[in-house]
Design a protein around this motif. Structure first.
Motif, mmCIF file in Angstrom:
data_model
loop_
_atom_site.group_PDB
_atom_site.id
_atom_site.type_symbol
_atom_site.label_atom_id
_atom_site.label_comp_id
_atom_site.label_asym_id
_atom_site.label_seq_id
_atom_site.Cartn_x
_atom_site.Cartn_y
_atom_site.Cartn_z
ATOM 1 N N VAL A 1 20.840 29.287 -11.617
ATOM 2 C CA VAL A 1 20.630 28.336 -10.512
ATOM 3 C C VAL A 1 21.515 27.113 -10.742
ATOM 4 N N LEU A 2 22.429 26.858 -9.806
ATOM 5 C CA LEU A 2 23.337 25.720 -9.913
ATOM 6 C C LEU A 2 22.823 24.562 -9.070
ATOM 7 N N ASP A 3 22.843 23.376 -9.641
ATOM 8 C CA ASP A 3 22.554 22.165 -8.877
ATOM 9 C C ASP A 3 23.813 21.317 -8.883
ATOM 10 N N ASP A 4 24.632 21.494 -7.846
ATOM 11 C CA ASP A 4 25.844 20.682 -7.710
ATOM 12 C C ASP A 4 25.820 19.935 -6.386
ATOM 13 N N SER A 5 24.623 19.647 -5.912
ATOM 14 C CA SER A 5 24.464 18.901 -4.666
ATOM 15 C C SER A 5 24.728 17.420 -4.903
ATOM 16 N N PRO A 6 24.973 16.653 -3.844
ATOM 17 C CA PRO A 6 25.195 15.213 -4.011
ATOM 18 C C PRO A 6 23.987 14.544 -4.659
ATOM 19 N N CYS A 7 24.260 13.547 -5.465
ATOM 20 C CA CYS A 7 23.193 12.806 -6.134
ATOM 21 C C CYS A 7 22.294 12.119 -5.103
ATOM 22 N N PRO A 8 20.973 12.234 -5.225
ATOM 23 C CA PRO A 8 20.080 11.585 -4.258
ATOM 24 C C PRO A 8 20.101 10.068 -4.336
ATOM 25 N N HIS A 9 20.635 9.510 -5.438
ATOM 26 C CA HIS A 9 20.653 8.057 -5.606
ATOM 27 C C HIS A 9 21.909 7.416 -5.015
ATOM 28 N N CYS A 10 23.064 8.113 -5.144
ATOM 29 C CA CYS A 10 24.319 7.492 -4.704
ATOM 30 C C CYS A 10 25.131 8.386 -3.768
ATOM 31 N N GLY A 11 24.767 9.650 -3.637
ATOM 32 C CA GLY A 11 25.475 10.547 -2.738
ATOM 33 C C GLY A 11 26.727 11.183 -3.303
ATOM 34 N N HIS A 12 27.065 10.875 -4.559
ATOM 35 C CA HIS A 12 28.259 11.445 -5.170
ATOM 36 C C HIS A 12 27.886 12.627 -6.066
#
Length: 245
Positions: free
Chosen positions: A118-129
């Motif tokens: 399972v990969l989590d490479d989504s944008p950071c929920p804190h800064c969007g990067h």
């Protein structure tokens, strides 16, 4: 059940640290870059030796048609569907191979089926990067990863800590231009290496950034930096500046 690997393990005493005061010159400029061996395309190979970092290079143009077909099978079904519309495009094919190579490497490191990781490479929920990218095996083991590329050369970093890769292109020949490309590569790598939750205030000084440069083939004309974010312990000799001997 396979034991869960903690995110924050002590670094081995043999792992050197670039002085934070001057990571792009002086003592740091004389260090030999970390080697990045080619990615092993054997899916049965268990290559889980992290101490705490593993680097691999991947040259997409060297893949045979058979290797490309085998790599596609390493993708999760939803990923194959996602890339299907772009398969006719050369850039889409390259992206697919890069993703498949990443899955293969993570499967080797986590001793798991590449498609089940399972990969989590989504944008950071804190800064969007996109930073502090993680991969988790069905058994619950978790590792951090980063990728960077130039042309058909891809560099992967797999680590027990938050890790980032950055790439800089020299503005001309010679050592001076090469050293000048180190700063943008290091800054880009550090932005990727910041752990989620540390990218916005309040910040603290509980982490140390380890800076290294990655050895790649000269024909790619680039400087690749790798940065690790690790727990800071000033009383631990592991985190002191190494000797310049």
């Amino acid at each position: 059940m396979e034991p869960v690997v903690p995110d924050h393990l002590p670094l081995p005493a043999s792992f050197p640290i670039v002085p934070a005061t001057n990571p792009d010159g002086g003592w740091g400029a004389q260090r030999t870059p970390l080697p990045a061996p080619p990615l092993g395309l054997d899916p049965a190979r268990c290559d889980g030796g992290l101490d705490p970092l593993a680097l691999r290079t991947f040259v997409v143009s060297t893949l045979s048609p058979e290797e490309r077909r085998a790599l596609r099978e390493r993708l999760a079904p939803e990923e194959r569907a996602h890339f299907a519309a772009e398969m006719a495009d050369l850039e889409g094919e390259c992206l697919l191979m890069v993703r498949a190579g990443l899955r293969l490497l993570l499967g080797q490191m986590l001793d798991a089926d590449p498609g089940a990781v399972v990969l989590d490479d989504s944008p950071c929920p804190h800064c969007g990067h996109p930073h502090d990218l993680t991969a988790t095996s069905p058994a619950g083991r978790r590792l951090h990863f980063a990728t960077v590329g130039r042309g058909d050369l891809i560099v992967y970093a797999i680590c027990r800590f938050s890790v980032g890769l950055g790439l800089g292109v020299p503005d001309g020949p010679g050592r001076k231009a090469w050293l000048g490309a180190r700063r943008p590569a290091r800054l880009a790598a550090k932005r990727q290496a910041v752990a989620r939750g540390r990218c916005s205030p309040p910040r603290d000084s509980s982490v140390e950034y380890i800076v290294r440069y990655v050895d790649t083939a000269p024909e790619y004309d680039s400087v690749v930096s790798v940065v690790l974010e690790v727990p800071f312990r000033p009383d631990d000799p592991v985190f002191r500046d190494p000797s310049t001997d």
